[in-house]
Scaffold this motif. Structure first.
Motif, PDB file in Angstrom:
ATOM      1  N   CYS A   1     -10.185   4.649  -0.267  1.00 28.65           N
ATOM      2  CA  CYS A   1      -9.837   3.423  -0.981  1.00 28.65           C
ATOM      3  C   CYS A   1      -9.271   2.389  -0.012  1.00 28.65           C
ATOM      4  CB  CYS A   1      -8.782   3.705  -2.053  1.00 28.65           C
ATOM      5  SG  CYS A   1      -9.215   4.998  -3.222  1.00 28.65           S
ATOM      6  N   SER A   2      -9.621   1.124  -0.224  1.00 32.46           N
ATOM      7  CA  SER A   2      -9.076   0.057   0.611  1.00 32.46           C
ATOM      8  C   SER A   2      -9.068  -1.264  -0.146  1.00 32.46           C
ATOM      9  CB  SER A   2      -9.895  -0.107   1.890  1.00 32.46           C
ATOM     10  OG  SER A   2      -9.453  -1.234   2.644  1.00 32.46           O
ATOM     11  N   ALA A   3      -8.003  -2.037   0.050  1.00 35.95           N
ATOM     12  CA  ALA A   3      -7.931  -3.398  -0.486  1.00 35.95           C
ATOM     13  C   ALA A   3      -8.211  -4.400   0.633  1.00 35.95           C
ATOM     14  CB  ALA A   3      -6.551  -3.642  -1.097  1.00 35.95           C
ATOM     15  N   GLY A   4      -8.818  -3.918   1.698  1.00 35.49           N
ATOM     16  CA  GLY A   4      -9.090  -4.754   2.854  1.00 35.49           C
ATOM     17  C   GLY A   4     -10.399  -5.511   2.763  1.00 35.49           C
ATOM     18  N   ASN A   5     -10.982  -5.831   3.903  1.00 32.36           N
ATOM     19  CA  ASN A   5     -12.193  -6.635   4.031  1.00 32.36           C
ATOM     20  C   ASN A   5     -13.350  -6.018   3.219  1.00 32.36           C
ATOM     21  OD1 ASN A   5     -14.777  -7.511   5.246  1.00 32.36           O
ATOM     22  ND2 ASN A   5     -13.480  -8.569   6.732  1.00 32.36           N
ATOM     23  N   THR A   6     -13.778  -6.725   2.170  1.00 27.10           N
ATOM     24  CA  THR A   6     -14.819  -6.203   1.276  1.00 27.10           C
ATOM     25  C   THR A   6     -16.127  -5.961   2.019  1.00 27.10           C
ATOM     26  OG1 THR A   6     -13.865  -7.306  -0.652  1.00 27.10           O
ATOM     27  CG2 THR A   6     -16.171  -6.670  -0.809  1.00 27.10           C
ATOM     28  N   GLY A   7     -16.520  -6.906   2.859  1.00 28.02           N
ATOM     29  CA  GLY A   7     -17.748  -6.756   3.620  1.00 28.02           C
ATOM     30  C   GLY A   7     -17.717  -5.543   4.524  1.00 28.02           C
TER      31      GLY A   7
ATOM     32  N   VAL B   1       1.261  -1.451  -8.023  1.00 23.94           N
ATOM     33  CA  VAL B   1       0.698  -0.885  -9.259  1.00 23.94           C
ATOM     34  C   VAL B   1      -0.817  -0.790  -9.161  1.00 23.94           C
ATOM     35  CG1 VAL B   1       0.345  -1.281 -11.729  1.00 23.94           C
ATOM     36  CG2 VAL B   1       2.601  -1.650 -10.724  1.00 23.94           C
ATOM     37  N   ALA B   2      -1.459  -1.830  -8.634  1.00 29.27           N
ATOM     38  CA  ALA B   2      -2.912  -1.827  -8.475  1.00 29.27           C
ATOM     39  C   ALA B   2      -3.346  -0.728  -7.504  1.00 29.27           C
ATOM     40  CB  ALA B   2      -3.400  -3.185  -7.982  1.00 29.27           C
ATOM     41  N   ILE B   3      -2.624  -0.574  -6.417  1.00 28.84           N
ATOM     42  CA  ILE B   3      -2.941   0.475  -5.438  1.00 28.84           C
ATOM     43  C   ILE B   3      -2.811   1.851  -6.075  1.00 28.84           C
ATOM     44  CG2 ILE B   3      -2.226   1.555  -3.273  1.00 28.84           C
ATOM     45  CD1 ILE B   3      -3.657  -1.142  -2.929  1.00 28.84           C
ATOM     46  N   CYS B   4      -1.760   2.048  -6.828  1.00 27.97           N
ATOM     47  CA  CYS B   4      -1.556   3.313  -7.528  1.00 27.97           C
ATOM     48  C   CYS B   4      -2.735   3.609  -8.452  1.00 27.97           C
ATOM     49  CB  CYS B   4      -0.250   3.265  -8.321  1.00 27.97           C
ATOM     50  SG  CYS B   4       0.010   4.674  -9.428  1.00 27.97           S
ATOM     51  N   ASN B   5      -3.150   2.623  -9.236  1.00 27.96           N
ATOM     52  CA  ASN B   5      -4.249   2.830 -10.178  1.00 27.96           C
ATOM     53  C   ASN B   5      -5.586   3.010  -9.467  1.00 27.96           C
ATOM     54  OD1 ASN B   5      -2.708   2.805 -12.528  1.00 27.96           O
ATOM     55  ND2 ASN B   5      -2.773   0.586 -12.693  1.00 27.96           N
TER      56      ASN B   5
ATOM     57  N   GLU C   1      -5.003  -5.142 -12.107  1.00 29.76           N
ATOM     58  CA  GLU C   1      -4.152  -3.995 -11.802  1.00 29.76           C
ATOM     59  C   GLU C   1      -4.461  -2.787 -12.686  1.00 29.76           C
ATOM     60  OE1 GLU C   1      -0.179  -5.462 -12.315  1.00 29.76           O
ATOM     61  OE2 GLU C   1       0.028  -5.925 -10.187  1.00 29.76           O
ATOM     62  N   ALA C   2      -5.073  -3.023 -13.859  1.00 31.73           N
ATOM     63  CA  ALA C   2      -5.266  -1.955 -14.839  1.00 31.73           C
ATOM     64  C   ALA C   2      -6.077  -0.782 -14.285  1.00 31.73           C
ATOM     65  CB  ALA C   2      -5.938  -2.515 -16.089  1.00 31.73           C
ATOM     66  N   GLU C   3      -7.121  -1.081 -13.511  1.00 36.20           N
ATOM     67  CA  GLU C   3      -7.935  -0.017 -12.923  1.00 36.20           C
ATOM     68  C   GLU C   3      -7.801   0.038 -11.411  1.00 36.20           C
ATOM     69  OE1 GLU C   3      -9.685   2.428 -14.413  1.00 36.20           O
ATOM     70  OE2 GLU C   3      -8.794   1.716 -16.279  1.00 36.20           O
ATOM     71  N   GLY C   4      -7.342  -1.054 -10.809  1.00 38.64           N
ATOM     72  CA  GLY C   4      -7.004  -1.023  -9.389  1.00 38.64           C
ATOM     73  C   GLY C   4      -8.095  -1.382  -8.415  1.00 38.64           C
ATOM     74  N   GLY C   5      -9.364  -1.245  -8.804  1.00 34.56           N
ATOM     75  CA  GLY C   5     -10.414  -1.544  -7.843  1.00 34.56           C
ATOM     76  C   GLY C   5     -11.800  -1.356  -8.420  1.00 34.56           C
ATOM     77  N   SER C   6     -12.804  -1.677  -7.607  1.00 32.06           N
ATOM     78  CA  SER C   6     -14.206  -1.578  -8.005  1.00 32.06           C
ATOM     79  C   SER C   6     -14.897  -0.521  -7.155  1.00 32.06           C
ATOM     80  CB  SER C   6     -14.906  -2.930  -7.815  1.00 32.06           C
ATOM     81  OG  SER C   6     -14.295  -3.924  -8.615  1.00 32.06           O
TER      82      SER C   6
ATOM     83  N   ILE D   1       0.833  -1.202   0.000  1.00 35.92           N
ATOM     84  CA  ILE D   1       0.000   0.000   0.000  1.00 35.92           C
ATOM     85  C   ILE D   1       0.870   1.254   0.000  1.00 35.92           C
ATOM     86  CG2 ILE D   1      -1.958   1.143   1.071  1.00 35.92           C
ATOM     87  CD1 ILE D   1      -2.408  -1.845   0.265  1.00 35.92           C
ATOM     88  N   VAL D   2       1.883   1.251   0.837  1.00 35.16           N
ATOM     89  CA  VAL D   2       2.775   2.415   0.912  1.00 35.16           C
ATOM     90  C   VAL D   2       3.520   2.603  -0.409  1.00 35.16           C
ATOM     91  CG1 VAL D   2       4.781   3.408   2.078  1.00 35.16           C
ATOM     92  CG2 VAL D   2       3.022   2.232   3.411  1.00 35.16           C
ATOM     93  N   LYS D   3       3.987   1.512  -0.986  1.00 36.69           N
ATOM     94  CA  LYS D   3       4.671   1.607  -2.284  1.00 36.69           C
ATOM     95  C   LYS D   3       3.721   2.120  -3.369  1.00 36.69           C
ATOM     96  CE  LYS D   3       8.173  -2.017  -1.545  1.00 36.69           C
ATOM     97  NZ  LYS D   3       8.610  -3.386  -1.949  1.00 36.69           N
ATOM     98  N   GLY D   4       2.463   1.660  -3.326  1.00 45.16           N
ATOM     99  CA  GLY D   4       1.473   2.130  -4.288  1.00 45.16           C
ATOM    100  C   GLY D   4       1.190   3.615  -4.137  1.00 45.16           C
ATOM    101  N   ALA D   5       1.133   4.074  -2.893  1.00 48.54           N
ATOM    102  CA  ALA D   5       0.924   5.499  -2.642  1.00 48.54           C
ATOM    103  C   ALA D   5       2.082   6.316  -3.199  1.00 48.54           C
ATOM    104  CB  ALA D   5       0.768   5.747  -1.147  1.00 48.54           C
ATOM    105  N   LEU D   6       3.285   5.807  -3.037  1.00 47.92           N
ATOM    106  CA  LEU D   6       4.460   6.506  -3.561  1.00 47.92           C
ATOM    107  C   LEU D   6       4.419   6.576  -5.084  1.00 47.92           C
ATOM    108  CD1 LEU D   6       7.241   5.018  -1.241  1.00 47.92           C
ATOM    109  CD2 LEU D   6       6.248   7.303  -1.148  1.00 47.92           C
ATOM    110  N   LEU D   7       3.981   5.492  -5.726  1.00 47.71           N
ATOM    111  CA  LEU D   7       3.843   5.514  -7.185  1.00 47.71           C
ATOM    112  C   LEU D   7       2.803   6.553  -7.617  1.00 47.71           C
ATOM    113  CD1 LEU D   7       3.826   1.693  -8.103  1.00 47.71           C
ATOM    114  CD2 LEU D   7       5.637   3.348  -8.584  1.00 47.71           C
TER     115      LEU D   7
END
Length: 314
Positions: free
Chosen positions: A100-106, A286-290, A262-267, A17-23
């Motif tokens: 934005c979060s890649a964590g618990n979807t529910g 890359v996904a986090i960045c996008n 990774e192309a769009e990063g999330g829903s 996540i931190v690396k994605g933020a930096l990107l």
């Protein structure tokens, strides 16, 4: 513009996540600020380790973490200082323009409903997926997992929500709305889809073009594809598997490469009073960045306001 990012969410958090933020900071101008939410000492240590000295990232402390397998409602109740709860708190207080979060979807879905809440008039917010089109650009499919069973009036609303998103975020003029079904004919499908067809057909606010089949997913027949979350999730996961199989076989094509999550990063979660995006649990930097860049586009389009205005019209 302030985009809040859950630094503790995802299988590879917080490092990815931190690396994605930096990107993302490399592609955002000085008017943007990324708010990294999580355990402050851990995040600051990583920023130091990665040599970040800029001013585009601010760390917001959150002492608790909702794990991927936890019950969403219980976790949010028992962990009020979790990164997801704090993120939604900032979105509700307008201290962040998107979360934005890649964590618990529910937890992301429940958090949205209990904090920023659904826009007035919307029965069920939806998770949307972006679909690459053969002639370029993206379409939208909704729902892709938030609502497994949907009544006809809910499916009709998905058509309206998707229409507004495609028009203002994807910048498609008068988007074509299609209902995913097992045949093109008007009378095809289940009792629910047959009734939904009639509601969509009578709706004057959207450009409904009728039923579409699975083979129409990637062509230009429809820009917005309406289905229940059960069907949409199966379609989404199948598309992801196609990319994985081709990648494993070292077969690459510009079109199929866009199937990569990774192309769009999330829903995005659509239908709430704010901008929120759910990332894949295995999100890479890359996904986090996008995902952050997608949030930027949603904020810039003022999507929730357009949706409010749409449903306020008689």
């Amino acid at each position: 513009m302030r985009i809040a990012l859950d630094a503790m969410g995802g299988d590879f958090a917080p490092e990815a996540i931190v690396k994605g933020a930096l990107l993302a900071t490399e592609q955002l101008d000085s008017n943007f600020e990324i708010l990294l939410i999580g355990k402050e000492d851990v995040i600051k240590s990583l920023l130091l380790e990665y040599g970040y000295t800029g001013s585009g990232i601010k760390v917001i402390n959150a002492t608790q973490v909702i794990e991927m397998g936890e019950h969403p409602t219980k976790a949010l109740t028992q962990k009020p200082d979790s990164s997801i709860a704090v993120g939604y708190g900032m979105l509700k207080a307008q201290k962040a323009d998107a979360f934005c979060s890649a964590g618990n979807t529910g937890a992301m879905l429940v958090g949205a409903m209990f904090s920023v809440k659904a826009i007035e008039g919307i029965m069920r917010p939806s998770i949307a997926g972006l679909v690459p089109k053969l002639k370029g650009g993206f379409g939208l499919i909704l729902d892709v997992g938030a609502n497994a069973d949907c009544k006809p009036d809910v499916l009709e609303q998905f058509g309206e929500i998707g229409y507004v998103y495609a028009k203002h975020v994807l910048e498609i003029d008068n988007p074509k709305v299609g209902l995913m079904n097992l045949g093109e004919e008007e009378g095809k499908g289940t009792v629910n889809t047959q009734a939904a067809y009639q509601r969509l057909k009578a709706n004057q606010k959207i450009n409904f073009i009728g039923n579409i089949e699975g083979r129409d997913l990637f062509n230009d027949k429809a820009d917005v594809i309406v289905c229940d979350g059960y069907t949409g999730n199966i379609i989404l996961k199948m598309a992801e598997s196609i990319y994985d199989i081709l990648n494993e076989k070292s077969m690459h094509d510009p079109f199929f490469d866009r199937f990569n999550y990774e192309a769009e990063g999330g829903s995005p979660i659509l239908g709430i009073n704010g901008n929120a995006i759910i990332g894949h649990g295995v999100s890479s930097p890359v996904a986090i960045c996008n995902m952050v860049l997608q949030a930027q586009k949603m904020v810039a389009s003022d999507f929730p306001e357009h949706l409010k205005n749409h449903f306020a019209e008689e």
